[in-house]
Design a protein around this motif. Sequence first.
Motif, mmCIF file in Angstrom:
data_model
loop_
_atom_site.group_PDB
_atom_site.id
_atom_site.type_symbol
_atom_site.label_atom_id
_atom_site.label_comp_id
_atom_site.label_asym_id
_atom_site.label_seq_id
_atom_site.Cartn_x
_atom_site.Cartn_y
_atom_site.Cartn_z
ATOM 1 N N UNK A 37 11.509 -17.801 10.048
ATOM 2 C CA UNK A 37 11.612 -17.842 8.585
ATOM 3 C C UNK A 37 11.053 -16.599 7.911
ATOM 4 N N UNK A 38 10.902 -15.521 8.681
ATOM 5 C CA UNK A 38 10.479 -14.253 8.107
ATOM 6 C C UNK A 38 9.067 -14.292 7.545
ATOM 7 N N UNK A 39 8.908 -13.791 6.323
ATOM 8 C CA UNK A 39 7.592 -13.697 5.680
ATOM 9 C C UNK A 39 7.277 -14.913 4.810
ATOM 10 N N UNK A 40 8.064 -15.966 4.950
ATOM 11 C CA UNK A 40 7.876 -17.143 4.087
ATOM 12 C C UNK A 40 6.468 -17.708 4.191
ATOM 13 N N UNK B 228 4.595 -16.682 16.302
ATOM 14 C CA UNK B 228 4.817 -17.992 15.677
ATOM 15 C C UNK B 228 4.529 -17.979 14.184
ATOM 16 N N UNK B 229 3.709 -17.016 13.717
ATOM 17 C CA UNK B 229 3.406 -16.957 12.293
ATOM 18 C C UNK B 229 4.632 -16.637 11.448
ATOM 19 N N UNK B 230 5.675 -16.143 12.080
ATOM 20 C CA UNK B 230 6.928 -15.847 11.372
ATOM 21 C C UNK B 230 7.957 -16.958 11.557
ATOM 22 N N UNK B 231 7.491 -18.126 11.977
ATOM 23 C CA UNK B 231 8.406 -19.240 12.233
ATOM 24 C C UNK B 231 7.939 -20.507 11.534
ATOM 25 N N UNK B 232 8.852 -21.471 11.499
ATOM 26 C CA UNK B 232 8.510 -22.835 11.103
ATOM 27 C C UNK B 232 8.482 -23.652 12.391
#
Length: 300
Positions: A57-60, A43-47
Amino acid sequence: MKKKKEPLSLVWKHHKYKYLLIAPFATIFIVFTLIPVVVSIVLSFTSFNMVEAPSFNGLTNYINLLVRDDVFLIAIKNTLLFALITGPISYIMCFLFAWMINELPPVPRSIITLVFYAPSISGNAYMIWKLIFSSDTYGWANAWLLKLGFIQSRILWFETAKYVMPILIVVQLWLSLGVSFLAFIAGLQNVDKSWYEAAAVEGVRNRWQELWYITLPSMKPQLMFGAVMQITGSLSVSQISIDLAGFPSASYAGHTILTHLHDYGNVRYELGYACTIAVILFFIMLLCNIIVQKLLRKLG
């Protein structure tokens, strides 16, 4: 020649009772620890805001957190400062108090152990500190400082940024005699007393030599466990800051990584961003634990 591996059916047949014994713990660990960690990393790679489906959303999140989030940088500074002071001091305090209390007879030892351990499990432990550092003249600190003439007007302890972190450190040290303290007492109780007699024959002449050459090497499992607990506790401070200094604290003086996580996870419901904070905190804890474990392995 390499030993041929047993088929899984034979491994199960020979060790099935061992696997059945560890199955309850393994199930709980997988469901409540391993799976949440993996899900948080994903989930840390998502919005994700709990209303809409997560969108990749990648590394945003990581870029925003480490480069654009100034409050998070303050939280990292506060957390590391807090951990570097309270972690080692509380760890040493736990061991020294346990070492001294261990010399007492059983009944006094049990009573004093309870007295020292009680603050860490008390649900109202912060109330006394709120009373001591209350910003009005009824606060004990203000009342005594005014009475003794050290100050001319009351101090707004938790509304003034420079006082927040020192007070939080003092409170954390007061609460630090918890699980590690009990583990050290248990470890001291299990040291074989005959080793001290043998050491005396070999030339050990005082308590400090006994401590260094016998006691500490014999307690490596408890020392390791205590180190892990102290690292985890010192890096995951949040409730103390929220209860005493408020949320947010004055000029973010008491803002920690976990407080930042609470802000985005429980207040703003930006779960993707909150998971990013959790992942960063997880790897900081993991790195600290690896370093401490390597240091403790050199003991004895």
